[in-house]
Scaffold this motif. Structure first.
Motif, PDB file in Angstrom:
ATOM      1  N   PHE A 380       0.838  -1.198   0.000  1.00  0.00           N
ATOM      2  CA  PHE A 380       0.000   0.000   0.000  1.00  0.00           C
ATOM      3  C   PHE A 380       0.872   1.247   0.000  1.00  0.00           C
ATOM      4  O   PHE A 380       1.667   1.470   0.904  1.00  0.00           O
ATOM      5  CB  PHE A 380      -0.906  -0.025   1.227  1.00  0.00           C
ATOM      6  CG  PHE A 380      -1.811   1.169   1.349  1.00  0.00           C
ATOM      7  CD1 PHE A 380      -2.702   1.474   0.330  1.00  0.00           C
ATOM      8  CD2 PHE A 380      -1.771   1.985   2.469  1.00  0.00           C
ATOM      9  CE1 PHE A 380      -3.545   2.572   0.432  1.00  0.00           C
ATOM     10  CE2 PHE A 380      -2.611   3.085   2.590  1.00  0.00           C
ATOM     11  CZ  PHE A 380      -3.489   3.379   1.568  1.00  0.00           C
ATOM     12  N   PHE A 384      -4.028   6.574  -4.573  1.00  0.00           N
ATOM     13  CA  PHE A 384      -5.270   6.101  -5.157  1.00  0.00           C
ATOM     14  C   PHE A 384      -5.026   5.467  -6.518  1.00  0.00           C
ATOM     15  O   PHE A 384      -5.571   4.429  -6.848  1.00  0.00           O
ATOM     16  CB  PHE A 384      -6.186   7.314  -5.334  1.00  0.00           C
ATOM     17  CG  PHE A 384      -7.595   7.019  -5.006  1.00  0.00           C
ATOM     18  CD1 PHE A 384      -7.998   6.916  -3.687  1.00  0.00           C
ATOM     19  CD2 PHE A 384      -8.525   6.840  -6.001  1.00  0.00           C
ATOM     20  CE1 PHE A 384      -9.294   6.638  -3.369  1.00  0.00           C
ATOM     21  CE2 PHE A 384      -9.833   6.556  -5.690  1.00  0.00           C
ATOM     22  CZ  PHE A 384     -10.232   6.455  -4.374  1.00  0.00           C
TER      23      PHE A 384
ATOM     24  N   SER B   8      -1.758   7.557   5.566  1.00  0.00           N
ATOM     25  CA  SER B   8      -2.828   7.121   4.654  1.00  0.00           C
ATOM     26  C   SER B   8      -3.279   5.740   5.115  1.00  0.00           C
ATOM     27  O   SER B   8      -2.457   4.859   5.325  1.00  0.00           O
ATOM     28  CB  SER B   8      -2.313   7.012   3.221  1.00  0.00           C
ATOM     29  OG  SER B   8      -1.847   8.266   2.781  1.00  0.00           O
ATOM     30  N   VAL B   9      -4.565   5.584   5.277  1.00  0.00           N
ATOM     31  CA  VAL B   9      -5.099   4.308   5.754  1.00  0.00           C
ATOM     32  C   VAL B   9      -6.063   3.752   4.707  1.00  0.00           C
ATOM     33  O   VAL B   9      -6.981   4.450   4.266  1.00  0.00           O
ATOM     34  CB  VAL B   9      -5.859   4.484   7.095  1.00  0.00           C
ATOM     35  CG1 VAL B   9      -6.260   3.131   7.668  1.00  0.00           C
ATOM     36  CG2 VAL B   9      -5.012   5.263   8.097  1.00  0.00           C
ATOM     37  N   PHE B  10      -5.828   2.510   4.306  1.00  0.00           N
ATOM     38  CA  PHE B  10      -6.725   1.852   3.341  1.00  0.00           C
ATOM     39  C   PHE B  10      -7.956   1.355   4.086  1.00  0.00           C
ATOM     40  O   PHE B  10      -7.843   0.646   5.093  1.00  0.00           O
ATOM     41  CB  PHE B  10      -5.992   0.669   2.699  1.00  0.00           C
ATOM     42  CG  PHE B  10      -6.842  -0.148   1.760  1.00  0.00           C
ATOM     43  CD1 PHE B  10      -7.084   0.283   0.456  1.00  0.00           C
ATOM     44  CD2 PHE B  10      -7.395  -1.352   2.173  1.00  0.00           C
ATOM     45  CE1 PHE B  10      -7.857  -0.471  -0.406  1.00  0.00           C
ATOM     46  CE2 PHE B  10      -8.177  -2.109   1.299  1.00  0.00           C
ATOM     47  CZ  PHE B  10      -8.404  -1.669   0.011  1.00  0.00           C
ATOM     48  N   ALA B  38     -10.874   9.947   0.396  1.00  0.00           N
ATOM     49  CA  ALA B  38     -11.193   9.786  -1.024  1.00  0.00           C
ATOM     50  C   ALA B  38     -11.738   8.387  -1.161  1.00  0.00           C
ATOM     51  O   ALA B  38     -11.245   7.462  -0.532  1.00  0.00           O
ATOM     52  CB  ALA B  38      -9.938   9.941  -1.859  1.00  0.00           C
ATOM     53  N   ASP B  39     -12.785   8.229  -1.938  1.00  0.00           N
ATOM     54  CA  ASP B  39     -13.322   6.874  -2.027  1.00  0.00           C
ATOM     55  C   ASP B  39     -13.898   6.540  -3.390  1.00  0.00           C
ATOM     56  O   ASP B  39     -14.279   7.403  -4.158  1.00  0.00           O
ATOM     57  CB  ASP B  39     -14.382   6.644  -0.952  1.00  0.00           C
ATOM     58  CG  ASP B  39     -15.655   7.412  -1.221  1.00  0.00           C
ATOM     59  OD1 ASP B  39     -15.552   8.585  -1.640  1.00  0.00           O
ATOM     60  OD2 ASP B  39     -16.736   6.859  -1.014  1.00  0.00           O
ATOM     61  N   THR B  40     -13.911   5.241  -3.681  1.00  0.00           N
ATOM     62  CA  THR B  40     -14.650   4.701  -4.821  1.00  0.00           C
ATOM     63  C   THR B  40     -15.795   3.931  -4.176  1.00  0.00           C
ATOM     64  O   THR B  40     -15.961   3.990  -2.962  1.00  0.00           O
ATOM     65  CB  THR B  40     -13.784   3.722  -5.639  1.00  0.00           C
ATOM     66  OG1 THR B  40     -13.518   2.570  -4.821  1.00  0.00           O
ATOM     67  CG2 THR B  40     -12.489   4.340  -6.077  1.00  0.00           C
ATOM     68  N   ILE B  45      -9.509   5.821   0.903  1.00  0.00           N
ATOM     69  CA  ILE B  45      -8.237   6.069   1.570  1.00  0.00           C
ATOM     70  C   ILE B  45      -8.461   7.244   2.520  1.00  0.00           C
ATOM     71  O   ILE B  45      -8.896   8.322   2.097  1.00  0.00           O
ATOM     72  CB  ILE B  45      -7.103   6.388   0.579  1.00  0.00           C
ATOM     73  CG1 ILE B  45      -6.866   5.186  -0.355  1.00  0.00           C
ATOM     74  CG2 ILE B  45      -5.819   6.721   1.338  1.00  0.00           C
ATOM     75  CD1 ILE B  45      -5.812   5.441  -1.411  1.00  0.00           C
ATOM     76  N   ARG B  47      -6.902   9.972   4.812  1.00  0.00           N
ATOM     77  CA  ARG B  47      -5.618  10.656   4.993  1.00  0.00           C
ATOM     78  C   ARG B  47      -5.735  11.539   6.220  1.00  0.00           C
ATOM     79  O   ARG B  47      -6.653  12.358   6.311  1.00  0.00           O
ATOM     80  CB  ARG B  47      -5.307  11.501   3.774  1.00  0.00           C
ATOM     81  CG  ARG B  47      -5.441  10.722   2.463  1.00  0.00           C
ATOM     82  CD  ARG B  47      -4.969  11.554   1.305  1.00  0.00           C
ATOM     83  NE  ARG B  47      -5.351  10.949   0.030  1.00  0.00           N
ATOM     84  CZ  ARG B  47      -4.763   9.885  -0.498  1.00  0.00           C
ATOM     85  NH1 ARG B  47      -3.780   9.285   0.141  1.00  0.00           N
ATOM     86  NH2 ARG B  47      -5.158   9.413  -1.667  1.00  0.00           N
ATOM     87  N   THR B  68       0.175   3.678   5.680  1.00  0.00           N
ATOM     88  CA  THR B  68       1.480   4.040   5.164  1.00  0.00           C
ATOM     89  C   THR B  68       1.714   5.520   5.440  1.00  0.00           C
ATOM     90  O   THR B  68       0.773   6.289   5.622  1.00  0.00           O
ATOM     91  CB  THR B  68       1.591   3.703   3.662  1.00  0.00           C
ATOM     92  OG1 THR B  68       2.917   3.925   3.235  1.00  0.00           O
ATOM     93  CG2 THR B  68       0.679   4.557   2.818  1.00  0.00           C
ATOM     94  N   THR B  70       3.073   9.171   4.289  1.00  0.00           N
ATOM     95  CA  THR B  70       3.241   9.908   3.037  1.00  0.00           C
ATOM     96  C   THR B  70       3.694  11.327   3.368  1.00  0.00           C
ATOM     97  O   THR B  70       3.158  11.948   4.286  1.00  0.00           O
ATOM     98  CB  THR B  70       1.885   9.998   2.297  1.00  0.00           C
ATOM     99  OG1 THR B  70       1.231   8.727   2.335  1.00  0.00           O
ATOM    100  CG2 THR B  70       2.060  10.417   0.857  1.00  0.00           C
ATOM    101  N   GLU B  99      -1.103  15.695  -6.819  1.00  0.00           N
ATOM    102  CA  GLU B  99      -1.858  14.438  -6.824  1.00  0.00           C
ATOM    103  C   GLU B  99      -3.215  14.655  -6.142  1.00  0.00           C
ATOM    104  O   GLU B  99      -4.242  14.212  -6.621  1.00  0.00           O
ATOM    105  CB  GLU B  99      -1.054  13.350  -6.119  1.00  0.00           C
ATOM    106  CG  GLU B  99      -1.585  11.949  -6.409  1.00  0.00           C
ATOM    107  CD  GLU B  99      -0.742  10.876  -5.718  1.00  0.00           C
ATOM    108  OE1 GLU B  99      -1.332   9.916  -5.244  1.00  0.00           O
ATOM    109  OE2 GLU B  99       0.499  11.030  -5.658  1.00  0.00           O
ATOM    110  N   TYR B 100      -3.188  15.307  -5.004  1.00  0.00           N
ATOM    111  CA  TYR B 100      -4.443  15.686  -4.350  1.00  0.00           C
ATOM    112  C   TYR B 100      -4.169  16.794  -3.351  1.00  0.00           C
ATOM    113  O   TYR B 100      -3.005  17.068  -3.010  1.00  0.00           O
ATOM    114  CB  TYR B 100      -5.098  14.499  -3.627  1.00  0.00           C
ATOM    115  CG  TYR B 100      -4.213  13.772  -2.639  1.00  0.00           C
ATOM    116  CD1 TYR B 100      -4.036  14.261  -1.337  1.00  0.00           C
ATOM    117  CD2 TYR B 100      -3.553  12.597  -3.007  1.00  0.00           C
ATOM    118  CE1 TYR B 100      -3.212  13.600  -0.444  1.00  0.00           C
ATOM    119  CE2 TYR B 100      -2.725  11.928  -2.121  1.00  0.00           C
ATOM    120  CZ  TYR B 100      -2.559  12.429  -0.836  1.00  0.00           C
ATOM    121  OH  TYR B 100      -1.755  11.786   0.057  1.00  0.00           O
TER     122      TYR B 100
END
Lengths: 432, 145
Positions: A380, A384, B8-10, B38-40, B45, B47, B68, B70, B99-100
């Motif tokens: 990970f 995204f 960042s956490v999944f 941010a999501d689908t 994720i 942050r 992780t 960042t 990126e964001y």
């Protein structure tokens, strides 16, 4: 209508004699022409001369899908390639498909068999038949096509996809019989309804469905939604493709063309033959095929055989509609899928834990398959884009191996339930 | 200097996952300074910027989260129309891809907003922004704001 009264209504004793005669000849032929069978028989210390008739069938060893896979692509063909005029293929348990070959005579036989099953389902030369099966390596499209042509129907080779266009053809060309998977028929019915088309204006009267298992309740739904008579037909490419058996309008099972195939039901654990009326695994021996004969092929389909006379006048044995498997093969929108194929794709991709689950569902009337796979912690990156790229990579690879669209969902480590014994890889929520 | 440590956490899109993260952090006296999701339809994720990033990272990891670290940069922007635009113009001019980003308005008496940027090259971005007189806030300051 009975297409071939002589063979479909033959006295059972006479049929047994015909089968015996053909069995003796096919055993000699595979022994002479296919090294795999010669070795197999030699291992079991069987000489072709030991097989004198149907009563000796159970002396012969079984053929499994693994043997077909190991002899990929043409190793089990019993005729030289210049006699093989067509090949078809179906999914194997790993990346490579199972390939089958047909001689000119095999294609004639196949067309005859299809003419029988479509006739017993009520199709006549006056029908306009829309074939919504893929034309390609899959046996469904071409198989039905040539048999229906032999019968003399008007064929619309519509193939798969573009449902609105399918419905337009159905309306404009006056389709009277539909050939598809049962789930696609239900999906089409839904689209017809959404489009606001008056079913009374369509001429559809028959539906011939196959390539996937379906329940009696699904039959009722299809019949009431479309206002048609729906019959089941069965086949597998290893045996010949569709046309191995089909229902007549008595709906008392699927008549098997026994002059071409010997059906058996066995106990899938012990391999012991079971009698008529008993539930077990279906096994077929082909009697007349030249290109790709198979001896005691284990289908892994679960069924029952009956030999009592049918009110339709046919004397051939009937098999119960197949509703289960002895292995973990899934049929998704008519395509055979083995969890092992999915596993081998996932194992090739870096960054995935070897923990996955396949969830099959029927949304609306279409099968959906979702593959959930656990993300490897260290992979990970927090990005995204990386996660989406990973999902797309898995989806793309699965699509190229399975030929169907699969939903891919990355999940957190340890979120897929662990089991003590055999991992539960497949959750099938469909009510088949 | 000038970089900020973001976690960042999944997260799978299923109920209770976000609550679980915040609960774990809360129980360990970790204070969240800024967050964004941010999501689908399938996953998200999360942050976060917290007062004690190292500790938070270890705690989340030991609780089984996919987490992780960042590097991001924090920029202080006057809380008025056009404030963000000026900063973006600088980054565009220097060809630094974003990126964001996410923003939060600081406490009401500072009149400043804090914007977190994730860019390809953090060090270069910090230099460029500083050269153009943009106020880049160091990690230590953000953690204790």
């Amino acid at each position: 209508m009975i297409w071939d009264r002589k063979n479909e209504c033959m006295d059972r004793e006479q049929m047994r004699n015909l089968q015996s005669e053909r069995l003796v000849s096919v055993i000699q032929r595979v022994y002479d022409k296919v090294p795999f069978y010669r070795q197999l028989f030699q291992q079991e210390e069987i000489e072709p001369g030991d097989i004198k008739g149907v009563e000796d069938l159970s002396k012969l060893p079984f053929t499994t899908k693994d043997a077909l896979r190991d002899n990929y692509p043409f190793g089990l063909f019993a005729e030289p390639m210049n006699k093989i005029v067509r090949v078809h293929a179906s999914s194997g348990t790993t990346g490579k498909p199972i390939v089958v070959g047909y001689t000119k005579k095999d294609l004639d036989t196949w067309a005859e068999l299809i003419a029988r099953i479509v006739s017993q389902a009520g199709v006549t030369e006056d029908d306009v038949v829309q074939i919504c099966f893929g034309y390609g390596l899959f046996t469904g499209g071409f198989g039905l096509h040539y048999g229906l042509e032999k019968l003399g129907t008007t064929i619309i080779p519509a193939s798969v996809g573009n449902t609105r266009r399918q419905i337009m053809l159905m309306e404009d060309f006056g389709t009277t019989a539909l050939v598809s998977t049962p789930s696609y028929a239900l999906y089409m019915a839904e689209v017809v309804h959404e489009l606001g088309i008056d079913l009374g204006k369509l001429k559809l009267r028959l539906g011939l469905f196959g390539a996937e298992p379906w329940s009696e309740s699904m039959r009722e739904q299809i019949q009431s939604k479309w206002g048609i008579t729906a019959t089941d037909n069965y086949g597998l490419s290893e045996i010949i493709g569709p046309g191995v058996s089909g229902e007549c309008l008595e709906f008392k099972g699927l008549h098997i063309s026994e002059d071409h195939f010997i059906p058996e039901i066995i106990d899938s654990e012990t391999g012991e033959p079971l009698g008529f009326g008993e539930t077990g695994e279906l096994v077929f021996t082909t009697l007349t095929k030249e290109g790709f004969p198979v001896i005691r092929y284990r289908t892994k389909d679960i069924s029952i055989l009956w030999d009592d006379p049918c009110a339709c006048g046919r004397t051939t044995a009937r098999m119960k509609k197949v509703t289960g498997r002895t292995d973990d093969m899934l049929i998704i929108r008519g395509v055979n899928v083995f969890p092992s194929q999915i596993e081998s794709v996932l194992m090739e991709i870096k960054g995935l834990a070897p923990i996955y689950q396949i969830i099959v569902d029927r949304k609306g009337h279409l099968d959906n398959m979702e593959v959930q796979v656990e993300l490897e912690k260290d992979m990970f990156t927090g990005s995204f884009r990386d996660l989406e790229a990973m999902e797309n990579k898995i989806r793309g690879k699965l699509n190229s191996v399975l030929s169907i669209d699969v939903r891919v969902k990355l999940v957190e480590p340890k979120s897929i339930e662990r089991s003590e014994g055999k991992a539960k890889r497949v959750i099938d929520k469909r009510n088949l | 200097m000038g970089k900020v440590n973001q976690l960042s956490v999944f997260l799978e899109n299923k109920s209770g996952r976000l609550a679980r993260v915040t609960k774990v952090l809360g129980e360990n006296d970790i204070n969240i300074r800024a967050l964004s999701i941010a999501d689908t339809t399938d996953f998200g994720i999360l942050r976060i910027i917290v007062n004690q990033p190292k500790e938070a990272y270890n705690i989340l990891k030991s609780e089984g989260f996919v987490v992780t670290e960042t590097d991001v940069i924090a920029v202080c922007i006057p809380d008025r129309p056009g404030g963000l635009g000026q900063v973006l113009a600088v980054l565009e001019q220097e060809q630094i891809n974003i990126e964001y980003l996410y923003a939060f308005v600081g406490n009401t008496n500072t009149k400043n907003a804090l914007v977190i940027f994730r860019v390809e090259d953090c060090d270069k971005a910090v230099d460029v922004l500083k050269t153009h007189g943009v106020q880049v806030v160091s990690g230590d300051k953000v953690y204790t704001m």
